[in-house]
Design an enzyme around this catalytic site. Structure first.
Site, mmCIF file in Angstrom:
data_model
loop_
_atom_site.group_PDB
_atom_site.id
_atom_site.type_symbol
_atom_site.label_atom_id
_atom_site.label_comp_id
_atom_site.label_asym_id
_atom_site.label_seq_id
_atom_site.Cartn_x
_atom_site.Cartn_y
_atom_site.Cartn_z
ATOM 1 N N LYS A 58 36.167 61.333 44.400
ATOM 2 C CA LYS A 58 34.986 60.499 44.171
ATOM 3 C C LYS A 58 35.454 59.142 43.641
ATOM 4 C CE LYS A 58 30.591 60.645 41.577
ATOM 5 N NZ LYS A 58 29.791 61.471 40.637
ATOM 6 N N SER A 98 25.237 62.511 42.022
ATOM 7 C CA SER A 98 25.813 61.275 42.554
ATOM 8 C C SER A 98 27.056 61.481 43.417
ATOM 9 C CB SER A 98 26.159 60.338 41.400
ATOM 10 O OG SER A 98 27.160 60.906 40.559
ATOM 11 N N SER A 129 25.584 65.906 38.869
ATOM 12 C CA SER A 129 26.145 65.133 39.969
ATOM 13 C C SER A 129 27.154 65.864 40.843
ATOM 14 C CB SER A 129 26.778 63.844 39.430
ATOM 15 O OG SER A 129 25.779 62.961 38.981
#
Length: 332
Positions: A155, A230, A254
């Site tokens: 990420k 996210s 997330s």
């Protein structure tokens, strides 16, 4: 007694009793039963052929068809049967090449990135170079650890030396990490190969991955929908085979939200189990770094590496059999 045998006996009995008109009816029933049996046999044979063809097709898709250039054309997609442990064992034995795995992931990225926007940065050259080195080491009988040659993605909150860490914000486009985050160090030491940095909700401040400075990430099954967030780009990467697994972060869901939305496994470790240094913070006392994978076994393996077991951390218990387990469901 079979139906055919019964019909033969019934016909003989009818004739003995002088019921001759029943004989043609029983003969017709016998002919109809045989026709049904013949049709069923043919349907079974046709179904077996279709099943074999489907199995062959699945094997071709999961494996690698060799093209005219001599390179594999198959992709390590979400339907591929091999987990990380199996892939790593095959890599160590030379049954599969890390370079091929990375090429397969990069091929999926090239094909689906324009539609899904799962990545902010793709590190193709670095990944291929690392994969070739992993293959050379394996050929010499050396493996770094349980992730040797396995393509992962990070990420884009997590530092990877020499690569931008944008947090999906245009205000950070010039930021280039000077060093690996501690979790990246552990993954690299275990042999992981990084194919790129995945898209997310800007600064991880949201649960849809639609509000990114680099464009919205899109659900792998329906590009008109959100993949969750996210860590949406990481979930997409795992679900589609853009990487074998990915590393996400979780402050308020997330990892868990996009994992659920995209049909993969996401694990939020306990706070402090996995170091969050070198990760752009949302809330330092609530941020967690965790694995996003296709299977629970893969999540456990990555979790083991990320929490530093190889550096002396306490090892979690091995997965136990569910044989004989009883589950109570309250009703009323």
């Amino acid at each position: 007694m079979s139906a055919q045998d019964w019909l033969v006996m019934a016909r003989a009995d009818a004739l003995r009793r002088g019921l001759d008109p029943l004989a043609p009816l029983l003969d017709g029933l016998a002919t109809s039963i045989q026709a049904l049996r013949d049709a069923t046999t043919q349907m079974d044979a046709d179904g077996a052929e279709r099943g074999a063809g489907a199995a062959d097709d699945a094997e071709r898709k999961a494996g690698a068809a060799v093209g005219a250039n001599g390179k594999p054309e198959g992709a390590v997609g979400p339907s591929a049967p091999s987990g990380i442990a199996d892939l790593a064992a095959r890599l160590a034995r030379g049954k599969v090449k890390a370079e091929r795995l990375v090429e397969d992931c990069l091929a999926v990225i090239a094909a689906r990135q324009p539609e899904l926007n799962a990545f902010i940065t793709v590190t193709a050259d670095e990944a291929l170079a690392a994969a070739r080195e992993a293959d050379r080491e394996a050929a010499a009988g050396r493996t770094r650890g349980p992730l040797h040659g396995i393509p992962l993605s990070l990420k884009d909150l997590i530092d990877q030396a020499g690569v931008p860490t944008t947090a999906a914000s245009r205000v950070r486009v010039t930021h280039r990490a000077e060093a690996d985050a501690p979790v990246t160090v552990r993954l690299r030491a275990a042999g992981a190969v990084f194919v790129g940095k995945t898209n997310l909700h800007e600064f991880a401040f949201g649960t849809t991955s639609e509000d990114s400075g680099f464009g919205a990430a899109r659900h792998p099954l329906d590009s008109g929908r959100s993949p969750g967030g996210s860590s949406g780009g990481s979930a997409i990467a795992v679900a589609t085979g853009m990487s074998v697994a990915s590393i996400g972060t979780d402050t308020g869901g997330s990892i868990r939200i996009p994992a659920a939305a995209c049909g993969i496994v996401g694990l939020k470790p306990a706070w402090g189990e996995v170091p969050a240094g070198g990760v752009v913070p949302l809330s330092r006392q609530l941020d967690h770094v965790g694995p996003m994978t296709r299977t629970v076994a893969d999540a456990w393996l990555l979790y083991d590496v990320m929490r530093g077991f190889e550096s002396g951390g306490a090892r979690p218990g091995a997965p136990a059999s569910c044989a004989g387990l009883r589950v109570g469901v309250p009703r009323g």
